[in-house]
Design an enzyme around this catalytic site. Structure first.
Site, PDB file in Angstrom:
ATOM      1  N   GLY A  21      -1.866   3.480  -8.697  1.00 35.91           N
ATOM      2  CA  GLY A  21      -3.302   3.352  -8.460  1.00 35.91           C
ATOM      3  C   GLY A  21      -3.736   4.068  -7.203  1.00 35.91           C
ATOM      4  O   GLY A  21      -4.619   3.607  -6.472  1.00 35.91           O
ATOM      5  N   ALA A  22      -3.148   5.251  -6.954  1.00 36.14           N
ATOM      6  CA  ALA A  22      -3.334   5.941  -5.672  1.00 36.14           C
ATOM      7  C   ALA A  22      -4.664   6.667  -5.550  1.00 36.14           C
ATOM      8  O   ALA A  22      -4.992   7.146  -4.464  1.00 36.14           O
ATOM      9  CB  ALA A  22      -2.193   6.936  -5.454  1.00 36.14           C
ATOM     10  N   ASN A  23      -5.434   6.735  -6.624  1.00 40.66           N
ATOM     11  CA  ASN A  23      -6.653   7.544  -6.581  1.00 40.66           C
ATOM     12  C   ASN A  23      -7.875   6.782  -6.064  1.00 40.66           C
ATOM     13  O   ASN A  23      -8.922   7.384  -5.832  1.00 40.66           O
ATOM     14  CB  ASN A  23      -6.971   8.121  -7.965  1.00 40.66           C
ATOM     15  CG  ASN A  23      -7.180   7.048  -9.008  1.00 40.66           C
ATOM     16  OD1 ASN A  23      -6.202   6.505  -9.510  1.00 40.66           O
ATOM     17  ND2 ASN A  23      -8.424   6.746  -9.347  1.00 40.66           N
ATOM     18  N   GLY A  25      -9.478   2.916  -3.908  1.00 38.36           N
ATOM     19  CA  GLY A  25      -9.299   1.637  -3.248  1.00 38.36           C
ATOM     20  C   GLY A  25      -8.121   1.589  -2.302  1.00 38.36           C
ATOM     21  O   GLY A  25      -7.885   2.488  -1.491  1.00 38.36           O
ATOM     22  N   GLY A  27      -4.952   1.819  -2.959  1.00 35.93           N
ATOM     23  CA  GLY A  27      -3.971   2.866  -3.215  1.00 35.93           C
ATOM     24  C   GLY A  27      -4.342   4.169  -2.538  1.00 35.93           C
ATOM     25  O   GLY A  27      -3.479   4.874  -1.992  1.00 35.93           O
ATOM     26  N   SER A 157      -2.535 -11.281  -4.800  1.00 35.10           N
ATOM     27  CA  SER A 157      -3.915 -11.628  -4.467  1.00 35.10           C
ATOM     28  C   SER A 157      -3.967 -13.113  -4.150  1.00 35.10           C
ATOM     29  O   SER A 157      -3.143 -13.897  -4.653  1.00 35.10           O
ATOM     30  CB  SER A 157      -4.844 -11.315  -5.639  1.00 35.10           C
ATOM     31  OG  SER A 157      -6.093 -11.964  -5.497  1.00 35.10           O
ATOM     32  N   TYR A 182      -6.259 -13.399 -14.782  1.00 32.53           N
ATOM     33  CA  TYR A 182      -6.016 -12.630 -13.558  1.00 32.53           C
ATOM     34  C   TYR A 182      -5.134 -13.422 -12.598  1.00 32.53           C
ATOM     35  O   TYR A 182      -4.167 -12.891 -12.027  1.00 32.53           O
ATOM     36  CB  TYR A 182      -7.342 -12.284 -12.892  1.00 32.53           C
ATOM     37  CG  TYR A 182      -7.175 -11.491 -11.610  1.00 32.53           C
ATOM     38  CD1 TYR A 182      -6.633 -10.206 -11.629  1.00 32.53           C
ATOM     39  CD2 TYR A 182      -7.560 -12.024 -10.379  1.00 32.53           C
ATOM     40  CE1 TYR A 182      -6.471  -9.474 -10.457  1.00 32.53           C
ATOM     41  CE2 TYR A 182      -7.402 -11.299  -9.208  1.00 32.53           C
ATOM     42  CZ  TYR A 182      -6.861 -10.027  -9.249  1.00 32.53           C
ATOM     43  OH  TYR A 182      -6.697  -9.316  -8.085  1.00 32.53           O
TER      44      TYR A 182
END
Length: 316
Positions: A21-23, A25, A27, A157, A182
């Site tokens: 998820g590096a793209n 937030g 990440g 979380s 979640y």
């Protein structure tokens, strides 16, 4: 420790860090911070196009080129085939992975299923990262790591406190609540992180790998806005935007627990969280997650289920 910032990270020249998820937030901010310290960051993204856009932005913000290297690769955690292809590609091109940041996730979305038929939040947030970590383990085992240990850092979380394990219906086929799902996925992250460390601890001549968990507190990222958009409720979008503005801390601060877990001298099995108000804000400290996250029977059952569901094993 609560005054720790990313400036205190060590130099990471010659180190390879994988960030899912590096793209966007956390990440994105983690990628920026690791690269600024000289690491090669493998940006594991569902969309290569968005990943390349993010890499371009990071380079531009750094004046045209980062200190380290950015390597954008496709990795869709909702597809076990994609995870396998990503890991195979890394094994072909890299000798070692020093840090694996299991960061990507989805939050409180309407029920859907992954390519392999798992409920999406459980499938992406937990099973995708379980499979990725297992497939990358030979590269982690081969690494010099940070301070002598490769790291597996799993992002959870505060919502794990609302999670409950139901092994008769892990994929929510009987009834579904998006926030309950979640919470379970985030509790699963912790059960996995702690069980991995327990197995490392008792492994004879085991690999020099540490498993550390973390959470970012309440951080203003586009995760909340994606949740609102998925809901189809315009009032939720307004509410999320207001909550982010009033309560959310900047992603540059929210990512610090992940950075600390990845690079500081922290024990395996630790839980790194914000040290400020209600552990929702502030710089990182080592705390404790809820009692359910340390349930060894649940952790063992989840590990066994995950191994069978993903067809991925660990050498520990």
């Amino acid at each position: 420790m609560t005054g720790w910032t990313a400036d205190e990270m060590p130099r990471l020249g010659g180190k390879t860090v994988v960030v899912t998820g590096a793209n966007s937030g956390l990440g994105f901010e983690g990628t920026r911070a690791f690269a600024a310290k000289g690491a090669t960051v493998v940006m594991a993204c569902r969309s290569v196009e968005r990943g390349e856009d993010a890499a371009t932005e990071i380079r531009a913000d750094a004046g045209g080129e980062v200190d380290g290297e950015l390597d954008v690769r496709e990795c869709d955690l909702a597809s076990l085939d994609s995870v396998a292809s990503f890991a195979d590609g890394l094994a072909a091109d890299y000798d070692a992975v020093d840090v694996c940041c299991n960061n990507a996730g989805v939050m409180a979305i309407p029920r859907s299923e992954t390519e392999d038929g798992f409920e999406t939040q459980f499938g992406v947030n937990h099973l995708g990262h379980f499979a990725l970590t297992g497939r990358l383990f030979p590269l982690l085992d081969a690494a010099e790591g940070i301070g002598g240990n490769a790291r597996v850092v799993t992002q959870s979380s505060g919502a794990h406190e609302q999670g409950e394990m139901d092994f008769s219906d892990l994929n929510w086929e009987r009834s579904y609540g998006k926030w309950r799902a979640y919470g379970r996925s985030k509790l699963s992250n912790l059960l996995f992180a702690y069980e991995l460390q327990r197995r490392l601890d008792v492994s004879d001549d085991g690999p020099e790998v540490r498993s550390v968990a973390c959470h970012p507190g309440y951080t203003d990222t586009n995760l909340q806005m994606r949740t609102a958009a998925e809901s189809g409720n315009p009032l939720m979008k307004v509410g999320m935007k207001a909550a982010n503005a009033v309560l959310g801390q900047d992603p540059e601060i929210g990512v610090e627990p992940m950075l600390y877990a990845a690079t500081a001298d922290v024990d395996g099995g630790a839980y790194v969280e914000p040290g400020g108000l209600m552990n929702m804000r502030g710089h990182p400290t080592v705390g404790r997650s809820n009692d359910a996250s340390y349930d060894r029977d649940d952790a063992r059952r989840l590990w066994e289920y995950s191994t069978e569901a993903t067809d991925v094993g660990f050498p520990v």
